[in-house]
Design an enzyme around this catalytic site. Structure first.
Site, PDB file in Angstrom:
ATOM      1  CE  LYS A 143      16.021  74.895  35.701  1.00 53.51           C
ATOM      2  NZ  LYS A 143      17.106  75.828  35.392  1.00 53.51           N
TER       3      LYS A 143
ATOM      4  CE1 TYR B  37     -14.477  71.395  19.799  1.00 50.97           C
ATOM      5  CE2 TYR B  37     -12.335  70.836  20.726  1.00 50.97           C
ATOM      6  CZ  TYR B  37     -13.710  70.930  20.858  1.00 50.97           C
ATOM      7  OH  TYR B  37     -14.309  70.584  22.028  1.00 50.97           O
TER       8      TYR B  37
HETATM    9  C1  LIG Z   1      18.104  75.045  34.560  1.00 49.69           C
HETATM   10  C2  LIG Z   1      19.508  75.391  34.789  1.00 49.69           C
HETATM   11  C3  LIG Z   1      20.517  74.442  34.553  1.00 49.69           C
HETATM   12  C4  LIG Z   1      20.272  73.093  33.942  1.00 49.69           C
HETATM   13  O1  LIG Z   1      20.106  73.204  32.549  1.00 49.69           O
HETATM   14  P1  LIG Z   1      20.036  71.918  31.588  1.00 49.69           P
HETATM   15  O2  LIG Z   1      20.148  72.500  30.238  1.00 49.69           O
HETATM   16  O3  LIG Z   1      18.697  71.286  31.830  1.00 49.69           O
HETATM   17  O4  LIG Z   1      21.159  71.042  31.946  1.00 49.69           O
HETATM   18  C5  LIG Z   1      21.820  74.788  34.888  1.00 49.69           C
HETATM   19  N1  LIG Z   1      22.099  76.022  35.400  1.00 49.69           N
HETATM   20  C6  LIG Z   1      21.147  76.952  35.605  1.00 49.69           C
HETATM   21  C7  LIG Z   1      21.533  78.283  36.163  1.00 49.69           C
HETATM   22  C8  LIG Z   1      19.831  76.672  35.297  1.00 49.69           C
HETATM   23  O5  LIG Z   1      18.901  77.617  35.493  1.00 49.69           O
END
Ligand SMILES: *Cc1c(COP(=O)(O)O)cnc(C)c1O
Length: 380
Positions: A38, A268
């Site tokens: 993702k 800044y």
């Molecule tokens: C994002 C996600 C993962 C992966 O998590 P990591 O901590 O990056 O390994 C696994 N399961 C679900 C349901 C997620 O949303």
């Protein structure tokens, strides 16, 4: 002519291949791996990473929306994809057409998929999402058995999987044990009723490292695939045994170098004041490239293989670093924001620590303005 990059990220395919191989070795040959891609593959570039992971033998992809699922199907048709989040009502038709496996949290959702599947003459491979304590999506443990039995009767749906998600597995033993226990009890009750799921999965990256008892038939690592060990007190294994390395390095350039006098204020708000004579370099990266402004006056970068502290506020396109102790810095030199130079290394977790956030946010926060360059072989 070579294109001049002000800011760029290099992604090492070799590291990704080796990380996946190490995860496979750790969970053993009987356990499938769903690689989570993702958010543009955690900022690494979805198309390229999907291609590489297909070649390296990932079993399933995990995505957060249908655009990501479509991008994967353009790289390789028919690869199993699980939508980790919920599908909006108007997305159900497209999800079925794409052959995406939905995560089902309730009967209404399941019925919509059933209707769409029947209408399109397709079968939907559904995963039941169980809420054991994260409280985000999923059917409650109490209602899960009933939901599964109802979904089993729906036309066009096949129960392909069941899963839950840890809330704080990297730091909390007792909450995790309760989540795992509730999920296990549910699985046993369903088994007694003759319901068996091909894909049973719980473990994210942190759990791959500290909960080998909940591997079931599939694991769901994200961060670890990209070579980063999740922060947290339970990741107790000595670091040498976790054989993954970061795939992404993040670079920018030195744009300008100047000498300043005691009393000079920088950037800044004038939050930094020089106490001594200093040499300061202006770098070609800022928060609009995804380097967090919260690391102002705290973070470090590597210039000429040495650590240089960020001084003053990080601005949209530029930031300042103290190079008083780094000899010979000049405009055009590269600077490392995340990665190695000589014997030094800065990780996404270091940057996260300086900016009070987590490495996931650092990686996914690297913006469109930063081209990703791939090393270590062809992806597809
Ligand atoms: C994002 C996600 C993962 C992966 O998590 P990591 O901590 O990056 O390994 C696994 N399961 C679900 C349901 C997620 O949303």
């Amino acid at each position: 002519m070579k294109r001049a990059y002000r800011c760029w990220a290099e992604v090492d395919f070799g590291a990704l291949r080796e990380n996946l191989a190490w995860i496979r070795e750790r969970v053993g040959p009987g356990v499938k791996i769903l690689t989570v891609v993702k958010a543009d593959a955690y900022g690494h570039g979805l198309r390229e990473i999907a291609g590489l992971l297909m070649q390296s033998g990932t079993d399933v992809f995990g995505v957060a929306n249908l655009a990501e699922a479509e991008a994967i199907s353009r790289v390789g048709r028919g690869w199993p994809v699980l939508m980790l989040g919920t599908c909006l009502p108007e997305e159900v038709q497209l999800a079925v057409k794409l052959g995406v496996m939905p995560a089902i949290s309730g009967l209404r959702e399941a019925e919509e998929f059933s209707r769409a599947a029947v209408g399109l003459g397709q079968r939907v491979l559904a995963h039941i999402k169980v809420d054991t304590g994260l409280g985000r999506l999923g059917v409650s443990v109490e209602e899960a058995e009933q939901l599964v039995l109802e979904v089993r009767k729906l036309a066009g749906l096949e129960l392909a999987g069941i899963f839950t998600h840890y809330a704080s597995v990297e730091s909390d033993v007792s909450v995790s044990a309760r989540q795992k226990g509730d999920f296990e009890t549910l699985l046993q009750r369903l088994r007694k009723r003759g319901v068996i799921f091909p894909m049973v999965h719980v473990n994210n990256s942190a759990a791959v490292l500290c909960e080998p008892q909940s591997e079931y038939t599939m694991v769901r690592p994200g961060l670890l695939v990209y070579g980063i060990v999740p922060p947290g007190g339970r990741i107790l294994m000595e670091p040498g045994r976790v054989r993954v390395r970061p795939a992404l390095s993040f670079y920018c350039r030195v744009g300008f170098v100047k000498e300043i006098k005691p009393g000079a204020r920088l950037s800044y708000g004038g939050s930094f004041e020089a106490k001594t004579d200093m040499r300061v370099a202006t770098l070609t990266a800022g928060y609009a490239d995804g380097y967090p402004r919260a690391a102002s006056n705290r973070g470090e970068v590597l210039v000429g293989g040495k650590r240089a502290r960020i001084v003053g506020r990080i601005t949209m396109d530029q930031m300042l670093v103290d190079v008083t102790q780094v000899p010979g810095v000049s405009p055009g030199d590269s600077a490392v924001l995340i990665g190695r130079d000589g014997g030094e290394e800065i990780t996404a977790s270091d940057v996260a620590g300086w900016s009070d956030t987590i490495p996931w946010e650092i990686l996914t926060g690297i913006t469109y303005r930063v081209p990703r360059i791939y090393r270590g072989g062809q992806a597809a």
